[in-house]
Scaffold this motif. Structure first.
Motif, PDB file in Angstrom:
ATOM      1  N   LEU A 545     -14.689 -29.814  11.247  1.00  0.00           N
ATOM      2  CA  LEU A 545     -14.909 -30.192   9.852  1.00  0.00           C
ATOM      3  C   LEU A 545     -15.061 -31.712   9.723  1.00  0.00           C
ATOM      4  O   LEU A 545     -14.322 -32.473  10.337  1.00  0.00           O
ATOM      5  N   ARG A 546     -16.008 -32.130   8.912  1.00  0.00           N
ATOM      6  CA  ARG A 546     -16.209 -33.559   8.684  1.00  0.00           C
ATOM      7  C   ARG A 546     -15.050 -34.148   7.881  1.00  0.00           C
ATOM      8  O   ARG A 546     -14.430 -33.453   7.075  1.00  0.00           O
ATOM      9  N   PRO A 547     -14.786 -35.445   8.035  1.00  0.00           N
ATOM     10  CA  PRO A 547     -13.876 -36.120   7.112  1.00  0.00           C
ATOM     11  C   PRO A 547     -14.361 -35.930   5.677  1.00  0.00           C
ATOM     12  O   PRO A 547     -15.559 -36.034   5.406  1.00  0.00           O
ATOM     13  N   GLU A 548     -13.436 -35.608   4.787  1.00  0.00           N
ATOM     14  CA  GLU A 548     -13.717 -35.287   3.400  1.00  0.00           C
ATOM     15  C   GLU A 548     -14.482 -33.979   3.242  1.00  0.00           C
ATOM     16  O   GLU A 548     -14.979 -33.658   2.159  1.00  0.00           O
ATOM     17  N   GLY A 549     -14.553 -33.202   4.312  1.00  0.00           N
ATOM     18  CA  GLY A 549     -15.114 -31.864   4.215  1.00  0.00           C
ATOM     19  C   GLY A 549     -14.131 -30.925   3.533  1.00  0.00           C
ATOM     20  O   GLY A 549     -12.931 -31.188   3.459  1.00  0.00           O
ATOM     21  N   ALA A 550     -14.640 -29.819   3.030  1.00  0.00           N
ATOM     22  CA  ALA A 550     -13.817 -28.879   2.262  1.00  0.00           C
ATOM     23  C   ALA A 550     -13.730 -27.531   2.960  1.00  0.00           C
ATOM     24  O   ALA A 550     -14.608 -27.154   3.742  1.00  0.00           O
ATOM     25  N   ARG A 565       1.092 -24.414   4.723  1.00  0.00           N
ATOM     26  CA  ARG A 565       2.121 -25.214   5.382  1.00  0.00           C
ATOM     27  C   ARG A 565       1.579 -25.882   6.642  1.00  0.00           C
ATOM     28  O   ARG A 565       1.879 -27.041   6.931  1.00  0.00           O
ATOM     29  N   ILE A 566       0.767 -25.160   7.398  1.00  0.00           N
ATOM     30  CA  ILE A 566       0.209 -25.739   8.634  1.00  0.00           C
ATOM     31  C   ILE A 566      -0.745 -26.875   8.305  1.00  0.00           C
ATOM     32  O   ILE A 566      -0.687 -27.948   8.896  1.00  0.00           O
ATOM     33  N   VAL A 567      -1.634 -26.664   7.323  1.00  0.00           N
ATOM     34  CA  VAL A 567      -2.648 -27.683   7.043  1.00  0.00           C
ATOM     35  C   VAL A 567      -2.051 -28.923   6.370  1.00  0.00           C
ATOM     36  O   VAL A 567      -2.616 -30.009   6.459  1.00  0.00           O
ATOM     37  N   LYS A 568      -0.911 -28.780   5.718  1.00  0.00           N
ATOM     38  CA  LYS A 568      -0.241 -29.973   5.195  1.00  0.00           C
ATOM     39  C   LYS A 568       0.196 -30.878   6.345  1.00  0.00           C
ATOM     40  O   LYS A 568       0.149 -32.104   6.225  1.00  0.00           O
ATOM     41  N   GLY A 569       0.587 -30.284   7.458  1.00  0.00           N
ATOM     42  CA  GLY A 569       0.925 -31.060   8.643  1.00  0.00           C
ATOM     43  C   GLY A 569      -0.283 -31.660   9.323  1.00  0.00           C
ATOM     44  O   GLY A 569      -0.158 -32.524  10.206  1.00  0.00           O
ATOM     45  N   MET A 570      -1.469 -31.207   8.909  1.00  0.00           N
ATOM     46  CA  MET A 570      -2.730 -31.760   9.417  1.00  0.00           C
ATOM     47  C   MET A 570      -3.318 -32.783   8.444  1.00  0.00           C
ATOM     48  O   MET A 570      -4.457 -33.197   8.606  1.00  0.00           O
ATOM     49  N   ARG A 571      -2.563 -33.103   7.383  1.00  0.00           N
ATOM     50  CA  ARG A 571      -2.954 -34.123   6.408  1.00  0.00           C
ATOM     51  C   ARG A 571      -4.006 -33.632   5.413  1.00  0.00           C
ATOM     52  O   ARG A 571      -4.635 -34.432   4.726  1.00  0.00           O
ATOM     53  N   TRP A 572      -4.248 -32.320   5.358  1.00  0.00           N
ATOM     54  CA  TRP A 572      -5.191 -31.805   4.377  1.00  0.00           C
ATOM     55  C   TRP A 572      -4.534 -31.760   2.992  1.00  0.00           C
ATOM     56  O   TRP A 572      -3.327 -31.538   2.871  1.00  0.00           O
ATOM     57  N   LYS A 573      -5.339 -31.939   1.967  1.00  0.00           N
ATOM     58  CA  LYS A 573      -4.903 -31.748   0.594  1.00  0.00           C
ATOM     59  C   LYS A 573      -5.292 -30.334   0.159  1.00  0.00           C
ATOM     60  O   LYS A 573      -6.383 -29.852   0.494  1.00  0.00           O
ATOM     61  N   VAL A 593      -9.106 -29.950   1.363  1.00  0.00           N
ATOM     62  CA  VAL A 593      -9.980 -31.070   1.720  1.00  0.00           C
ATOM     63  C   VAL A 593      -9.355 -31.816   2.892  1.00  0.00           C
ATOM     64  O   VAL A 593      -8.164 -32.134   2.865  1.00  0.00           O
ATOM     65  N   LYS A 594     -10.140 -32.069   3.906  1.00  0.00           N
ATOM     66  CA  LYS A 594      -9.677 -32.849   5.055  1.00  0.00           C
ATOM     67  C   LYS A 594      -9.715 -34.326   4.687  1.00  0.00           C
ATOM     68  O   LYS A 594     -10.739 -34.834   4.229  1.00  0.00           O
ATOM     69  N   ARG A 595      -8.621 -35.026   4.907  1.00  0.00           N
ATOM     70  CA  ARG A 595      -8.556 -36.444   4.583  1.00  0.00           C
ATOM     71  C   ARG A 595      -9.485 -37.246   5.493  1.00  0.00           C
ATOM     72  O   ARG A 595      -9.737 -36.896   6.629  1.00  0.00           O
ATOM     73  N   TYR A 596      -9.951 -38.352   4.956  1.00  0.00           N
ATOM     74  CA  TYR A 596     -10.833 -39.253   5.702  1.00  0.00           C
ATOM     75  C   TYR A 596      -9.955 -40.264   6.422  1.00  0.00           C
ATOM     76  O   TYR A 596      -9.345 -41.124   5.802  1.00  0.00           O
ATOM     77  N   PHE A 597      -9.829 -40.133   7.732  1.00  0.00           N
ATOM     78  CA  PHE A 597      -9.036 -41.080   8.500  1.00  0.00           C
ATOM     79  C   PHE A 597      -9.725 -41.389   9.816  1.00  0.00           C
ATOM     80  O   PHE A 597     -10.614 -40.678  10.268  1.00  0.00           O
TER      81      PHE A 597
END
Length: 611
Positions: A545-550, A565-573, A593-597
C-alpha cells in the motif's frame, strides 16, 4: 412569518465555504502536478508558496474522519499500552519483494527460468517490520499524467535510461522520469504501433478488452492501450533491468512480477482476448512449444496472439540482429508448426509483426491437435502447478459480448451452468448488492471517484462486482481470487472485461512495495482464519500500500476489532462504521489510512518519521 436564524448557521456556512475553497485550491494544484510532494521541476516553487498560504491539513487522512478512531457497535476494551508496535525495517528493504528476492532467486536452477519464478521465504525468515517510503518519496501524479511522468525518488534507478536510451523507453529529466511511449519494436511510439495492430485486431468495437503482455518492459504498450478501452495485464521478471514492473505500477498500469517458466500462469483458462509479445525474448518454439500452449490455455476462443520482433521477418533483419539466418529461420519454423498444431489461423504478417487468431473450438482442428489434448479435469487449478505440454480444450464459443456491455451482462459461464452454485439470479443479486456497498463507501470516503486512487486491489474479488460497480477510466482493479476460494469465479471476472489473478494470501504478492493506492478486503480474514495469521496478511497489505493509501475492510464485527488492533500498531488511522442497513447487521466496515512516513536516523537509531 420570518424566523430568526441560528447564529451558528452563519459560522457553519462560512466554515463550509472556506473548506470548499481550500479543497478547490488543493485539488487544483495537485491536478496540475504542482503539489509540493510532486517533485515536478519548476512547479515546486509555486506549490510550496501556495501551500504555505493554504492549510490543506483539513484534507488529512484523505478527507474522511480517521482521526476519530472509533468503532460502530463494538468496543475494544484493551488499552493502547497493550498494542504490539511494529518497528521499521532496515532501509535495505525499501524495495523488498519477498517471493522474488534476488539473493534467494540465485539459489534456484536457471533452466527454463525457474529462478525467476516465485520462491517465497519460509515462516522463520519473514520480516515482521514496516517497510518505509524512501527519502523524498512523492505522491504519484494523477492519471493520465502518471502515464508519462514518475517522480525519480519513487524508483531511483537510472540503468534503463542508459541501456534503452536509443529505444525511447524512459528518460531522466531533472527529478522525474519521462516515458515517451517508445519501445524496442515501436520506435514511432506506442500509438502508431497499436494503430497498426488495429488494422487487424478489432480494438474499437469492444470485442477485445483484456490483454496479456508478456515481457512487458516498462509497460508502455499497456499504458497506451487504455486509449482503446483495453486493459492489459503486464508481466515481467525481476531481473537485471531494475524496476520494470515498479515503473509500470508507478505509471498507473496493471503489472505483476512474473515469467513464463516452469509453472502455469496464475490465470484461468480462456481468459484473455489478446496476448502480446514484443521482443520479449521468450523461446516460443522451445520445449515442443510448451510456452505457446500455455498462451493458448489463457486465450479465449477467438482471441489473438501478437508476436513482434525476432524471428519475424528474419530474412531482412538477421544481420541487424547479429544472429545467424539459419538459426532464426529454424526458430520461426518451430513457431509456425506449433501455431498450426494449436489450430491458430495466421491473420497478418508485415514487417516484424505477426498476428494469429485462436479458433472457436478444437473440433475444427487436425487429428494431431486432438491427440495432444490435456487430460486434466480442471484447467483453472494452476497455483504452483507445473506447466503441461498439452493443449487445453477450448471453453465456449468465443462469442462474448462487447465491452462495456459485458461488464454487467450475465457471463456465458454462468448462464450455461459452468460455475457451481452461481445461477443467473445469484449473479444479478451480487451485482446489485455491490453497487449498494460501493455507494455507501463513497459516502464515507468522499474522494473514491476523484482520481486520487488509480491502482486498486480487491483481495477477495468474488464475481468481480466490486470492480464493476467502481468502473471508471480514472482507475483499474486487480481482482484477486484467493486460492482457497472458488476458482471458477476468476473466469467470470475476465468474461466481464475485468482482469484478475489467483493468489494465496499466506504468501507475499508478486509486486513491489507501495504499488497500490486503495485495497479492498471483503470477508478476507474470516476466509483465512484457519490458514495463516492476520498479522502476516496485514503486514503484506502494508508493504504493497502506498503512503496515504486507503483500505476498506468488510467483515464480521469481532473480526474487524482484532484487525483494528493490529493496524493501530502499524500506525494506520481507522474508523469503523455500521453496515449501510444499520447497526443490527453484524457485518461492519473498517476504513483505514496508512500514515505517510519515511525512515530517518537520529542518534544512530533508525525510526519512522511522519511527513
Amino acid at each position: 412569518m420570518a424566523t430568526k436564524g441560528n447564529p451558528g448557521d452563519n459560522r457553519n456556512n462560512k466554515t463550509s465555504m472556506y473548506f470548499l475553497i481550500i479543497v478547490a485550491l488543493c485539488t487544483f494544484f495537485y491536478v496540475l502536478g504542482l503539489w509540493q510532494h510532486s517533485g515536478f521541476g519548476k512547479g515546486d516553487r509555486i506549490a510550496v508558496e501556495i501551500t504555505k498560504q493554504t492549510d490543506c491539513s483539513v484534507l488529512s487522512d484523505l478527507n474522511y474522519e480517521t482521526h476519530q478512531d472509533g468503532d460502530a457497535g463494538t468496543l475494544d476494551t484493551s488499552s493502547d499500552s497493550e498494542l504490539k508496535e511494529f518497528k521499521p525495517c532496515d532501509d535495505r528493504y525499501i524495495d523488498y519483494t519477498p517471493c522474488h528476492d534476488q539473493t534467494r532467486a540465485m539459489t534456484f536452477p536457471r533452466e527454463n527460468m525457474n529462478y525467476r519464478e516465485r520462491h517465497c521465504p519460509p515462516q522463520e525468515e519473514k520480516l515482521y517490520c514496516l517497510i518505509a517510503a524512501p527519502r523524498g518519496y512523492a505522491t504519484p501524479f494523477p492519471w493520465p499524467q502518471s502515464r508519462d511522468y514518475v517522480p525519480y525518488a519513487n524508483a531511483p534507478y537510472k540503468s534503463l535510461t542508459v541501456e534503452k536510451a536509443v529505444q525511447n523507453w524512459i528518460q531522466y529529466e531533472g527529478n522525474v522520469f519521462r516515458f515517451p511511449g517508445g519501445g524496442t519494436q515501436f520506435p514511432k511510439g506506442a500509438d502508431a504501433y497499436i494503430d497498426e495492430l488495429a488494422s487487424v485486431i478489432p480494438f474499437d468495437n469492444g470485442m477485445v478488452r483484456t490483454a496479456l503482455d508478456t515481457g512487458c518492459g516498462v509497460a508502455s504498450f499497456g499504458a497506451y492501450l487504455f486509449k482503446k478501452n483495453v486493459i492489459a495485464m503486464s508481466i515481467a521478471p525481476r531481473d537485471s533491468h531494475e524496476a520494470q514492473v515498479q515503473f509500470a505500477l508507478e505509471r498507473g498500469v496493471p503489472a505483476i512480477i512474473g515469467v513464463i517458466g516452469t509453472i502455469m500462469l496464475p490465470f484461468p483458462s480462456g481468459a484473455f482476448d489478446m496476448a502480446h509479445c514484443s521482443r520479449c525474448l521468450i523461446p516460443w518454439g522451445a520445449n515442443d512449444g510448451m510456452y505457446m500452449k500455455e498462451v493458448d490455455r489463457v486465450l479465449r476462443p477467438g482471441g489473438y496472439w501478437v508476436l513482434s520482433g525476432p524471428p519475424i521477418n528474419w530474412k531482412t533483419n538477421y544481420q541487424a540482429w547479429q544472429r545467424p539466418s539459419e538459426e532464426l529461420e529454424e526458430e520461426q519454423r518451430k513457431i509456425e508448426d506449433v501455431a498450426k498444431l494449436l489450430c491458430w489461423e495466421k491473420k497478418h504478417e508485415k514487417g516484424e509483426i505477426a498476428i494469429w487468431q485462436k479458433r472457436a473450438n478444437n473440433d475444427e482442428c487436425s487429428e494431431d491437435t486432438q491427440s495432444t489434448i490435456c487430460q486434466s479435469t480442471n484447467a483453472d487449478d494452476v497455483w504452483y502447478k507445473k506447466m503441461e505440454n498439452c493443449i487445453t480444450p477450448s471453453k465456449g464459443s468465443g462469442l462474448w459480448k462487447p465491452f462495456p456491455e459485458r461488464l454487467n451482462a450475465v457471463p456465458s459461464r454462468i448462464s450455461s451452468g459452468s460455475v457451481p452454485g452461481v445461477s443467473v439470479e445469484v449473479f444479478e443479486k451480487d451485482n446489485r448488492l455491490w453497487k449498494k456497498h460501493v455507494n455507501a463507501y463513497k459516502r464515507v470516503n468522499k474522494i473514491l471517484e476523484s482520481g486520487r486512487y488509480r491502482n486498486i486491489m480487491d483481495m477477495n474479488a468474488g464475481l468481480g462486482s466490486f470492480a464493476a460497480a467502481l468502473d471508471s477510466p480514472k482507475l483499474w482493479v486487480m481482482n484477486v481470487l484467493p486460492t482457497i476460494a472458488e476458482k471458477t469465479n476468476l473466469g467470470v471476472i475476465f468474461e466481464r472485461g475485468l482482469i484478475g489473478i489467483y493468489h494465496d494470501w499466506c504468501e507475499a504478492f508478486s509486486t513491489y512495495p507501495r504499488t497500490y493506492d486503495l485495497i479492498h478486503a471483503n470477508g478476507l480474514f474470516s476466509l483465512y482464519k484457519n490458514e495463516c495469521s492476520a498479522e502476516d496478511i496485514l503486514l503484506e497489505m502494508d508493504r504493497i500500500l502506498r503512503p496515504e493509501g486507503a483500505v476498506i475492510f468488510r467483515d464480521q464485527a469481532e473480526v474487524l476489532v482484532k484487525v483494528r488492533r493490529i493496524v493501530k500498531g502499524m500506525r494506520w488511522k481507522t474508523k469503523m462504521v455500521d453496515h449501510e442497513d444499520g447497526p443490527p447487521i453484524s457485518e461492519k466496515v473498517l476504513f483505514a489510512v496508512k500514515r505517510y512516513f519515511q525512515l530517518s536516523s537520529e542518534a544512530g537509531q533508525k525510526k519512522l518519521s511522519d511527513i
